[in-house]
Every structure is written in C-alpha cells, then in structure tokens.
Design an enzyme around this catalytic site. Structure first.
Site, PDB file in Angstrom:
ATOM      1  N   GLU A 427      42.027  -7.331  28.401  1.00  0.00           N
ATOM      2  CA  GLU A 427      42.516  -7.715  27.256  1.00  0.00           C
ATOM      3  C   GLU A 427      42.313  -6.824  26.198  1.00  0.00           C
ATOM      4  O   GLU A 427      41.936  -7.074  24.964  1.00  0.00           O
ATOM      5  CB  GLU A 427      42.241  -9.016  26.753  1.00  0.00           C
ATOM      6  CG  GLU A 427      42.782 -10.267  27.802  1.00  0.00           C
ATOM      7  CD  GLU A 427      42.412 -11.488  27.498  1.00  0.00           C
ATOM      8  OE1 GLU A 427      43.604 -12.380  27.736  1.00  0.00           O
ATOM      9  OE2 GLU A 427      41.263 -11.694  26.975  1.00  0.00           O
ATOM     10  N   GLU A 492      43.385 -13.947  36.431  1.00  0.00           N
ATOM     11  CA  GLU A 492      42.943 -15.261  36.102  1.00  0.00           C
ATOM     12  C   GLU A 492      43.886 -16.165  36.189  1.00  0.00           C
ATOM     13  O   GLU A 492      45.186 -15.751  36.034  1.00  0.00           O
ATOM     14  CB  GLU A 492      42.603 -15.246  34.540  1.00  0.00           C
ATOM     15  CG  GLU A 492      41.526 -14.130  34.194  1.00  0.00           C
ATOM     16  CD  GLU A 492      41.010 -14.088  32.735  1.00  0.00           C
ATOM     17  OE1 GLU A 492      41.597 -14.986  31.854  1.00  0.00           O
ATOM     18  OE2 GLU A 492      40.661 -12.943  32.060  1.00  0.00           O
TER      19      GLU A 492
END
Length: 997
Positions: A427, A492
């Site tokens: 991220e 995820e």
C-alpha cells in the site's frame, strides 16, 4: 527563508553508518555468542537534542531507569500507546519528522576477556524501531534504520579487555517512519534480540545456496557461493540428507570467494506438503556454518506459477509479529505455536505482513512446510489521504531507501526454500522506486517471483495481486486476460474483524474453478489486542482505549486467532473451507461418497477415512477405510459399509465422514482431522400421536390478564398489549416474557457500513408491535388464543401484519404459530434486514442448556462448514463467543429443539422445521452499548432469540458484503415452535414425540 537542515534521522539518502552489508542468516554456526537481552539502563527523553552531555560515556547513567530488552517502551510505561491503520501521527513533510521526537537511550556494560578479544566482535541488533545510533566505550560505532531487519556492526576496534559500555539512542520518528506506516500499533524501542558474536578473523562471511531442479524435476541443480572475510581460504563442505552423506567437496581460494556447482540425481524435493530439507555443512579451520537447503523450482508457465512443475493453490494467512503483552516483541515459542496452528488448520502459505519476520520464522516454515511471501518493511499508506499517493514512491531521491529495504531482505533470506515470492512492500502506490527495486531484486535472485499489490497494472511484478476484491471482480479476473494475463493472488481477503468473515466458501470455489486464480491470504492471523485487567477481569484494549486520537479503534482486532490464542470460529471455518480433501455425496446414493484430492503433491494414501452413522447426532455404527489412493487433483469414490439398522420413530439419521492423517507428522499426531462433512441420509419414520387429555384447563380474565392453567401449566396473556406474559408451573416462572417480533441484532464489525442506516434511518432497533385484535376460545380440550398485530419500526412505512396463534394444551405444551405478511406503504426501506424472528425472556436461573442443531460452535448462514447436526450441551454463557469488541455472537442454525434448565426442571422449546437460535444473559442493547466484554450489562433473564432467517456475516468491514443469498429481505414468513416445562432428564425423550395437532 533559511533551508531546513536535515538531522541524521531525517536524511532518506543516509541509510546507515558503519553497518555491515546484509548477508545470509545461517541456520547454525559455531561462533560464540553473548546475549545482550535483559536489563539495560534507560533514559526517556522528549527529543534527541535533550540528551544529557556525555550520555554516551561509560558510567553516565545516574538517575536512569531500568528497562528490559527486547521490549517496546510504550508497554513499559513510556510515551503514548497509539493505533492507526493509515494515518501518520504528524504532518506529512518528508523527510522531516517532528521536533518532539520521543527518544530512548539504552546503556549496558559487558565484560569481555582476553580470549574473546582474539576474534572479531560483531554487535547485532535483530530489530530496532525506528532509527538508532550506537556508541561503544564513548565512541560512535554506527547508525542504522529499517526497523524490521537486523543491523550488524563490527565493533572490534572499539572494545577492550574488561568492562565495555554500549550505548544505543533510539528515535521514535525518522525519515524511515514515512516508509513504515503499516496497519498496527505505533511502537518503539529495541524490540528484537541483541547479541555479541565472536567471529573468527577468518570466517565464512556469506553463503548463498542454490537448490533448484532440472527440467526433469528430479535432478537437483546445487550451487554454493561462499564469501570469506579474508582473501585466502581453504576448507570443505558436505551435503547430507537425514544424516546420510550426499556429496562432499573441498575448496581453496585466494580471491575471497568460492563457487561450487553440482548436479545431483533423484533429489528429495521440497514443497509445503513435502518439506524435505538437506544439510549443508561448510568447514573453515575450526569453525563451521550450517544451512538447510531444499530443492524446488519456481516458474511461470501457461499463466500459472508452478512449484516443481505443478500449479499450486495458496491457502494462506497474513501474519504480523504480535503478542498481547509484549506488542511487537514475540518469542520463538509463540511463533512456532503460530505456525503449528496454521498447519493444523490446513493453511499452507504465509505472507509476512508487512515486513520481514525474525530469522527463525523462515527456518520453521522450511521445516514444517509453508510457502512464504517475504515482504519488505515498506508501507506509506498515509500518503493516500494527502491526495498525492505516489509522493515519495515516485521521487528518485528516495530510490536508495526503497531499494535497500528489499535488497537487504533478499540477501538475508534467500537460502530459504519456503520463500516463493519477494514482495516489495504494501500500500504505497507505484512509481520509479518500485521499478528500480524490481530490477535490483531480479539481479540478485531470478529464481523467485516478485509481488507487490500496489503495482496495479502488474507492470514489473510476476503476479497480478489485488486485495479485498469482491466475488464479481474475482470472476472477471478469472475469465479475462487483464493485467498481462499474469497469475493472480488475492494477497488480502476475508477480513476477520470480530464476528466473521462469512462467505469464504464462495472464494474457494472460484480459486478451484479458474486456473488463473491461485489462492489468497486471509486477513489476518492474530487480533492485536493489548491485555488489560480491571476488577479481576481480563480484557483487551484496542485503538482509542488509551486516549489516542485519531485512531481506527478496533480495526486492529481482525484476526482468526484471538488475543488469548483461542482459535476463533472463523479459523475453524477457514480450516474446512480450504481443506485439501473435499467430501461430497454421490447423487442418488445414500452410502457412496466421493473424495476429491486437492493436494498438489500428495496422494490420499497418507490419509484415513473415518465414518459414523449418527442417530440424532449420536453414533450407532462406525468404521474406517484406509485404502484411499487418489492422486493429486483426482477423485475417487468409496462405498460406506453401513449395515441394516432399525429406524426409530421421529429420529434423524446422518452420515459423518472425517478424513484424518494416517501417520504422525512434525506438526500433528496421527488421526489429526483434515476435513469433515456430514450428510442427511433422508431416512426418517414420522409417527404422530394423539395427545392424551389431562386436567381441564381453567381460563380466567382479570385486569387485562388472561390466565390459562391447570396443574401442568400456567400461561398468562395480556389482552391489551397482545402478548404472552409468562409461563409458570408449580408457582415458578420459567418464561418471563413471551415472543415479540424482532429484526435487530447487535451490530457486528462487518455491519459497520450498514449500521448508520439500520439504526439512524430505519431504526430497526426501535421495533414495536401494535395490537389489532385479541380473542380466545376453547377447542378440543385446548385453549386457543389468537392475536392480530402490526409490527413496524419507528417512523417507517414498511412493516408486517402478524398473526400469533397460541394453543395451550392440557398436557402442558404451548404451541406458537406466527405468520407475518409484509407491508410497504411508502418507498424507503433497508436493502436487507439483520434477521426476522422473535425474542423472548426466560428465568435467569435456567443456565444449563442443550440443543439439537448445528454446533458445537456458533454458526451463521454463510459460515457453517465447520459444524454439524448433533445434540450438544453447554451453559448460557458458554453459548457465546467472547469477542474483544462486543457484538452479535453465539448464533446456531437449524436448531430443532433446545432446553434451558436449572439442572432439575427445564424449559423445552421444539422447532420442527429448524430455526436460528441465540441464548444469552444479556440483551442486544447492552451488547451494542459495551466496548469490552466486562462492560456488558447482564440481564436478570435469559434472552432467547428464535429466527425465521438470520443474515450472514460477510466481510464488509473491509471486503465483500453478505452475498445476496445470505441477505434477509423483507418478506412474508411463518414460524412454529412449542414451549413446555418438563423435567430436565426427560426433555430429550419428550422431543421424540410428535402430535397430530
């Protein structure tokens, strides 16, 4: 304006001073060590500039505190505990950090003798957050960054015989903090081990091992690249397998390096299912090092990544270092326990989120068999909220800082066969620095794949990675060639926050259907709760509990393992969803079972099938089959050898199949269960009885209360409010409030984006009934009470017209028939409802419970792969799941009867069609209000929920909503159940009776 001067800890281009090059972490070596773990003197300051003069000098520690190492100082009473998911805790102004920069100065004295001084002394920090300087005997010896990787300093020239002073100054904030904005508590200090290594003057400095496979997937391609401290070196090496010598050799060099290359026939291959490890022993003089290679080959072919020529499916978990008392400081024993639990729950892969783990983590993964995505200590998520997400990721002045984080990881960990991918971080958007990092990783190690979810176009990565992609999006990826048609990994998914996730089976079905979808990693392994105590009650804190603001609250409580290390219902569900053996019943047969082998390398000759014929959940026949043999990805059918049995009246029969390990492994004993499935055989003999009339019922009405009674029952109804007030027998009250329609459940974390609409727009928690009519009559020795009611929620145009029909029989039973017709007089209504059902209250003394339904643990419509029909016993408190953040819990589906009792007398409820059920010692309102379990206000009654339908869980706290089939829509409904007061010991027998009426 004067240009701001960069401090040492604000210079992104300065990544270290005096720190050694990264190198392989050997499995073992013969070097002497002194652990520096233990008590250190400690001085906590608000800024580095406030350090007292001469703090680095030996003996300068008057008035200092003592702290244990390793530890994080926030959990030792220094500074502020703070949790955020995304946000930096200071203005975003890279590379600068706040002037108020909490600083810890550590000091320790160590005595070294003359024998020690004959060799070199290496000071090794395994992890320091976030940057630090080191002084030895008052002289500056080095500076380091990258919190989750080791730093080694050669301090030979600074030490002396006798006492030696080591001083470490640790900075909470540094330029590195901009690259370490992971979703976790902000913690600081020397949080991993510290040691002194007595390294010989001539030693193996590095040992890079290659252990791949030739195209035949049987011949091992073995290579060793040795680097020595001195240019001249002479020694030997030996490769062995399980104590047997495989290959040996000698080496001699004047160049400081040696390269060895061999081809080895018929090697034992390493996979997560078959973790075969070899031993490499390198001897140089009197010293040795040991490395454990595993032969395996990773490649991409036909849009899939392969291990040893076979496409694999990753059934993974994201893993943080975490301990509820020590925070980021974890022990070898706890990490080993984590990995054993993973293996026991069918997990075959781990993503190190979002930083490299301790060195021993990879040794354990090598040994037990887990595929690993090793991830660089890099995340700058907070930039997303500035509107300039790629701010530093696309800034060339940060190139070295980015590249080094991956390169040092690769150099340390590259000998581990468990690692199949290098991840460049998490991220942090994308830019030139990730392009450079990928290029440098490939130069160092072309044998593994490169992963990074932030490379949204899969420009430089080998796999296309996404997170929390919805089912529809996953299907689109599976059916398309988008992003270069690269193999896909869901890095995820299944956000395990609170009660959930649900819907995992839908993802697994897609992974197994589309070859491009090669699995995923559930988020995440462990709840990050901080243990606390109040009035003798243990509970766990989360963001905001320390006055920290801004915070993401309990967003850190999102693991499948609870803080006390109890596997959550989600972990039990995940185990069955990802089980490598799939059990189905062959259509048209009661006794033929198909077993599908989802292992990638193992045949089913290493498992045994246990079967049992169950009568209302109790085994009456059982056996086992040890002759399974299906090859990987193949299926076989077996006939279960049931023998003739007498069918009992009004009894259900099920076939339970368990597939277990045939042999002991290094992570589980023989007979460890791998997969379980239960099938309804559809064998049932219904026998209906005529009720035997008992004493005549007496019906009286006084002050708005209609009483129906005889010696076996006393039922009271309110003629105005139109409800069952109570059920009594022999003067004792068992039901204290009869059924009232209910749509509300205490909000689960996965309801967080619906909560505001549900509670502040549609007011589902403010439902109420209005009496339209009340009547009664005697009919065939029974009393029949009929109530017409309207149910709606505050200020809503939609609702239900409800008809309650109570039939009170002279035998003591009260049958409740509720029908609801949906009404909409406007336009606004919720997309779906939490539940449709009724809520009742029973006497608080009835704390023992038994039920026939799905169990033993809680289950929901989209989370019931790990449960089966049976008769289970518990207590009312035991029916619940003690989530860190209180929320709806303890539901059971398909319940056909239950009792609550005081051990002698019981309230029995029978639901012939099976209903959803909750039993609790608190109301939904008190559950909603509480922020920790010990704050839940207990009710004086047992709260009973019976549900016609209950919505699923989903994982919408971060991910997929409840799937459409698991959303309860506004709809017509009907539900029937019968209440009776009976002896607790007779309740089970009573449930086998069915009546004509």
């Amino acid at each position: 304006m004067t240009q701001r001067r960069k401090k040492r800890w604000e210079n992104q281009e300065l990544t270290a001073i005096g720190r050694r090059e990264a190198r392989t972490a050997f499995y073992e070596d013969s070097f002497s060590r002194i652990s520096l773990n233990g008590k250190w003197q400690f001085l906590y300051l608000d800024a580095p500039e406030l350090s007292p003069a001469g703090f680095e000098a030996p003996g300068a520690k008057e008035g200092w505190d003592t702290i244990d190492v390793p530890s994080v100082w926030q959990l030792r009473g220094y500074g502020q505990m703070h949790y955020t998911d995304v946000l930096y805790l200071f203005p975003v102004n890279p590379p600068y950090v706040p002037t108020e920069n909490p600083t810890g100065i550590y000091k320790k004295s160590i005595c070294l003798d003359q024998e020690w001084l004959k060799n070199d002394t290496i000071l090794k920090f395994h992890g320091v957050d976030s940057a630090f300087d080191v002084w030895v005997n008052g002289e500056h010896a080095g500076y380091g960054k990258i919190s989750r990787l080791p730093s080694e300093f050669d301090i030979t020239s600074y030490i002396k015989e006798g006492e030696n002073d080591i001083t470490v100054r640790v900075y909470r904030w540094s330029d590195g903090t901009y690259l370490e904005d992971q979703d976790m508590w902000w913690m600081s200090g020397i949080y991993r081990d510290v040691e002194l290594i007595n390294e010989p003057k001539q030693a193996v400095l590095d040992c890079q091992v290659g252990a791949s496979l030739d195209d035949d997937m049987e011949t091992g391609l073995f290579s060793v690249d040795l680097t020595f401290k001195q240019s001249e070196a002479r020694g030997s090496w030996m490769l062995s397998y399980e104590g047997e010598e495989v290959k040996t050799g000698t080496f001699e060099t004047k160049e400081g390096t040696v390269h060895v290359q061999e081809k080895l026939p018929n090697v034992h291959r390493w996979t997560a299912e078959t973790p075969h490890l070899y031993d490499l022993l390198v001897t140089l003089g009197d010293d040795t090092i040991r490395v454990r290679p595993g032969f395996r080959r990773i490649e991409i072919r036909d849009q899939q990544f392969l291990v040893n020529g076979q496409a694999i499916l990753l059934n993974g978990a994201n893993h943080h270092d975490y301990d509820p008392e020590e925070g980021r400081t974890v022990s070898y024993e706890k990490v080993k326990e984590d990995l054993l639990l993973m293996k026991q729950h069918n997990i075959n892969a781990v993503r190190c989120s979002h930083y490299p783990a301790n060195e021993y983590f990879y040794d354990l993964c090598d040994e037990y068999g887990l595929y690993v995505i090793d991830e660089a200590d890099l995340e700058c998520h907070g930039f997303e909220w500035t509107g300039n997400y790629k701010w530093i990721s696309d800034d060339p002045s940060w190139k070295h800082a980015y590249v080094e984080r991956s390169i040092r990881m690769v150099k340390r960990d590259r000998n581990h066969p468990c690692i199949i991918m290098w991840s460049m971080g998490n991220e942090s958007s994308f830019g030139c620095n990730f392009r450079s990092t990928a290029e440098e990783i490939r130069k160092l190690d072309p044998t593994r794949l490169i992963h990074y979810e932030g490379d949204f176009e899969a420009e430089v990565t080998d796999v296309y990675s996404t997170m929390y992609t919805r089912i529809k999006g996953m299907k689109q990826i599976g059916e398309s060639e988008m992003k270069g048609n690269k193999p896909h990994v869901l890095c995820e998914y299944g956000h395990a926050m609170g009660n959930g996730p649900g819907g995992l089976k839908a993802y697994q079905n897609l992974f197994r259907k589309y070859k491009r979808l090669q699995g995923g990693f559930i988020w995440e392994w462990y709840d990050h709760g901080i243990r606390a105590k109040k009035d003798g009650e243990t509970y766990y804190n989360y963001g905001g509990c320390y006055g920290d603001f801004p915070t993401n609250g309990n967003f850190c409580i999102d693991g499948v393992l609870m803080p006390d290390r109890t596997p959550s219902p989600a972990l039990l569900e995940y185990k069955q969803v990802i089980a490598p053996v799939e059990i189905t019943k062959v259509a048209g047969s009661r006794t033929k079972i198909e077993i599908k082998n989802h292992y990638d390398f193992l045949s089913l000759d290493q498992v045994v099938l246990y079967w049992s014929l169950e009568e209302n959940g109790k085994a009456i026949q059982e056996g086992n089959i040890e002759t399974l043999s299906a090859l990987p990805h193949e299926a076989e059918q077996v006939e279960i050898p049931l023998t003739v049995f007498a069918v009992k009246k009004n009894t259900d029969y099920y076939l339970r199949i368990r597939v277990c390990q045939k042999y002991e492994t290094n992570y589980a004993p023989a007979r460890h269960e791998i997969a379980m499935k239960q099938f309804d055989l559809g064998i049932r003999q219904d026998e209906l009885e005529v009720r035997i009339p008992q004493e005549e019922l007496e019906v009286t009405e006084e002050n708005g209360i209609l009483t129906v009674k005889n010696p076996r029952i006393c039922a009271k109804f309110h003629t105005v409010f139109g409800n069952l007030v109570s059920l009594e027998r022999d003067g004792k009250m068992y039901l204290t409030q009869g059924p009232v329609m209910n749509l509300y459940r205490a909000t689960i974390d996965n309801d967080m984006y619906k909560k505001d609409d549900w509670m502040n727009k549609y007011f589902i928690q403010k439902g109420s009934e209005q009496t339209e009519s009340f009547s009664w009559e005697k009919k065939g020795g029974a009393a029949v009470i009929t109530m017409e009611k309207y149910f709606g929620c505050l200020n809503q145009s939609w609702g239900f017209h409800c008809t309650y029909v109570y039939t009170v029989y002279s035998g003591g039973q009260v049958k409740v028939q509720l029908t609801g017709k949906t009404i909409q007089n406007g336009k606004e209504e919720p997309e779906f409802l939490p539940r449709i059902g009724v809520v009742m209250k029973a006497a608080g003394s009835l704390q023992k419970t038994a039920w026939y339904g799905l169990g033993p643990q809680e289950n929901y419509p989209d989370s019931k792969e790990a449960v089966s029909m049976g008769v289970y016993e518990s207590t009312v408190d035991g029916m619940g799941t003690n989530y860190v953040f209180p929320q709806e819990n303890g539901h059971r589906e398909q319940v056909k009867w239950f009792t609550i009792s005081d051990g002698d007398q019981a309230l029995l409820c029978r639901m012939p069609e099976g209903l959803g059920m909750n039993l609790a010692n608190y109301t939904d309102e008190s559950l909603e209000k509480a922020r920790h379990p010990h704050e839940i206000e207990r009710s004086g009654d047992v709260i009973i929920h019976l549900d016609y339908q209950h919505s699923g869980l989903g994982s919408n706290s971060c991910g997929e909503e409840q799937l459409p089939e698991y959303k309860v829509k506004r709809q017509d409904f009907s539900m029937t159940f019968t209440l009776e007061i009976t002896k607790a010991c007779q309740a089970a027998e009573e449930t086998t009776r069915q009546y004509l009426d």
